[in-house]
Design a protein around this motif. Sequence first.
Motif, PDB file in Angstrom:
ATOM      1  N   ARG A 108       0.857  -1.190   0.000  1.00 22.53           N
ATOM      2  CA  ARG A 108       0.000   0.000   0.000  1.00 22.53           C
ATOM      3  C   ARG A 108       0.892   1.237   0.000  1.00 22.53           C
ATOM      4  N   VAL A 109       0.697   2.137  -0.947  1.00 21.68           N
ATOM      5  CA  VAL A 109       1.550   3.317  -1.083  1.00 21.68           C
ATOM      6  C   VAL A 109       1.308   4.263   0.088  1.00 21.68           C
ATOM      7  N   ASP A 110       2.391   4.639   0.745  1.00 22.57           N
ATOM      8  CA  ASP A 110       2.322   5.529   1.903  1.00 22.57           C
ATOM      9  C   ASP A 110       2.753   6.947   1.555  1.00 22.57           C
ATOM     10  N   ALA A 111       3.767   7.080   0.672  1.00 24.50           N
ATOM     11  CA  ALA A 111       4.307   8.411   0.415  1.00 24.50           C
ATOM     12  C   ALA A 111       5.006   8.464  -0.933  1.00 24.50           C
ATOM     13  N   VAL A 112       5.061   9.672  -1.476  1.00 20.89           N
ATOM     14  CA  VAL A 112       5.886   9.952  -2.656  1.00 20.89           C
ATOM     15  C   VAL A 112       7.176  10.559  -2.130  1.00 20.89           C
ATOM     16  N   VAL A 113       8.289   9.877  -2.374  1.00 25.90           N
ATOM     17  CA  VAL A 113       9.565  10.321  -1.797  1.00 25.90           C
ATOM     18  C   VAL A 113      10.455  11.030  -2.810  1.00 25.90           C
ATOM     19  N   TRP A 114      10.132  10.907  -4.085  1.00 29.67           N
ATOM     20  CA  TRP A 114      10.871  11.684  -5.098  1.00 29.67           C
ATOM     21  C   TRP A 114       9.962  11.993  -6.269  1.00 29.67           C
ATOM     22  N   PRO A 115       9.633  13.288  -6.445  1.00 25.16           N
ATOM     23  CA  PRO A 115      10.035  14.420  -5.600  1.00 25.16           C
ATOM     24  C   PRO A 115       9.423  14.313  -4.200  1.00 25.16           C
ATOM     25  N   LEU A 116       9.900  15.146  -3.293  1.00 22.99           N
ATOM     26  CA  LEU A 116       9.505  15.031  -1.887  1.00 22.99           C
ATOM     27  C   LEU A 116       8.101  15.594  -1.658  1.00 22.99           C
ATOM     28  N   ASP A 117       7.086  14.869  -2.128  1.00 22.04           N
ATOM     29  CA  ASP A 117       5.705  15.301  -1.934  1.00 22.04           C
ATOM     30  C   ASP A 117       5.154  14.863  -0.588  1.00 22.04           C
ATOM     31  N   GLY A 118       5.797  13.887   0.048  1.00 21.65           N
ATOM     32  CA  GLY A 118       5.389  13.468   1.384  1.00 21.65           C
ATOM     33  C   GLY A 118       4.284  12.426   1.398  1.00 21.65           C
ATOM     34  N   MET A 119       3.640  12.292   2.558  1.00 18.72           N
ATOM     35  CA  MET A 119       2.617  11.278   2.773  1.00 18.72           C
ATOM     36  C   MET A 119       1.386  11.566   1.920  1.00 18.72           C
ATOM     37  N   LEU A 120       0.738  10.496   1.447  1.00 17.21           N
ATOM     38  CA  LEU A 120      -0.499  10.663   0.705  1.00 17.21           C
ATOM     39  C   LEU A 120      -1.606  11.119   1.652  1.00 17.21           C
ATOM     40  N   GLU A 121      -2.498  11.956   1.142  1.00 19.22           N
ATOM     41  CA  GLU A 121      -3.623  12.418   1.944  1.00 19.22           C
ATOM     42  C   GLU A 121      -4.620  11.283   2.150  1.00 19.22           C
ATOM     43  N   PRO A 148     -14.185   2.142   8.075  1.00 21.10           N
ATOM     44  CA  PRO A 148     -12.899   2.689   8.531  1.00 21.10           C
ATOM     45  C   PRO A 148     -11.864   2.732   7.409  1.00 21.10           C
ATOM     46  N   LEU A 149     -11.038   3.765   7.447  1.00 20.39           N
ATOM     47  CA  LEU A 149      -9.942   3.901   6.496  1.00 20.39           C
ATOM     48  C   LEU A 149      -8.684   3.248   7.061  1.00 20.39           C
ATOM     49  N   SER A 150      -7.726   2.991   6.191  1.00 22.51           N
ATOM     50  CA  SER A 150      -6.438   2.469   6.638  1.00 22.51           C
ATOM     51  C   SER A 150      -5.684   3.554   7.404  1.00 22.51           C
ATOM     52  N   THR A 151      -4.890   3.151   8.361  1.00 21.29           N
ATOM     53  CA  THR A 151      -4.033   4.097   9.073  1.00 21.29           C
ATOM     54  C   THR A 151      -2.677   4.150   8.373  1.00 21.29           C
ATOM     55  N   PRO A 152      -2.037   5.308   8.375  1.00 19.31           N
ATOM     56  CA  PRO A 152      -0.722   5.407   7.734  1.00 19.31           C
ATOM     57  C   PRO A 152       0.281   4.446   8.361  1.00 19.31           C
ATOM     58  N   GLY A 153       1.246   4.018   7.584  1.00 14.05           N
ATOM     59  CA  GLY A 153       2.298   3.149   8.087  1.00 14.05           C
ATOM     60  C   GLY A 153       3.266   3.912   8.985  1.00 14.05           C
ATOM     61  N   PRO A 154       4.317   3.243   9.460  1.00 16.13           N
ATOM     62  CA  PRO A 154       5.234   3.855  10.420  1.00 16.13           C
ATOM     63  C   PRO A 154       6.339   4.705   9.783  1.00 16.13           C
TER      64      PRO A 154
END
Length: 257
Positions: free
Chosen positions: A185-198, A208-214
């Motif tokens: 499950r995609v957690d974040a875009v790391v390049w470019p540094l867009d950060g965690m997905l909303e 219930p929605l999934s919780t972000p990973g660690p």
Amino acid sequence: MGGESTTHTDRRGPGPGAPAGGRTGQRLSGLVVALGTVLFLGGFAWGAVVYRPYTVPTGSMAPTIAVGDRVLAQRVDGADVRRGDVVVFKDATWADAPMVKRVVAVGGDTVTCCQEGRLKVNGKVIDETYLAAGTPAEITGFPTVTVPEGRLFLLGDERGGSLDSTAHLTDAAGGTVARSAVDARVDAVVWPLDGMLERPSGFEALGPLSTPGPLRTVLTVVVAGAVLIFAGAAYGPVAQRFAASRARSGTEPADVR
């Protein structure tokens, strides 16, 4: 017979062979470096176990993920996938390669499009804030699909050019993909540094929605380790310069006769 009184004040710093900062300081410095190394390497090891990197080769997930973006995806079991998740999966009937799409419906759901250009799941119109502004949920509508248990219905965020479940409606599985086909499950875009997905809040009313990973915790551990390593390594030179500065500012020995 005269008396003689001599007062001698020695403010010299540590000798050439003495460790700067003293033995206690050196030991603490070594412990700080060791702890930092454990955290730094441990954080990387933790991240390598939990996450997998992927490069997205197409623009089917734009604007959330652009072509060529590098993402980190958390390794998950297909049973843990929820509506709104962006997942990496592999299905032989779609392509012989990992694909990245968004889950819009799970087993038992009914999904259809479009009502005023918007997706409908279980009779509820979904507010898809991750789509480009003014973009309809689909260019053309599709009939109601009931997702079989243990399967998923997936769409790309770039609905106009994404080869997703709507392109496979005539397949034996009706465009759905088995949960077991999901690798991560995609957690974040790391390049470019867009950060965690909303978080896809439009699906909250359905369950219930999934919780972000660690990922944030992993990064915190790695950064903390790096800070401790540099701080511990810098102690010796800083202590040595401080001792030298004190020695230069001291007064010469005074004799009072």
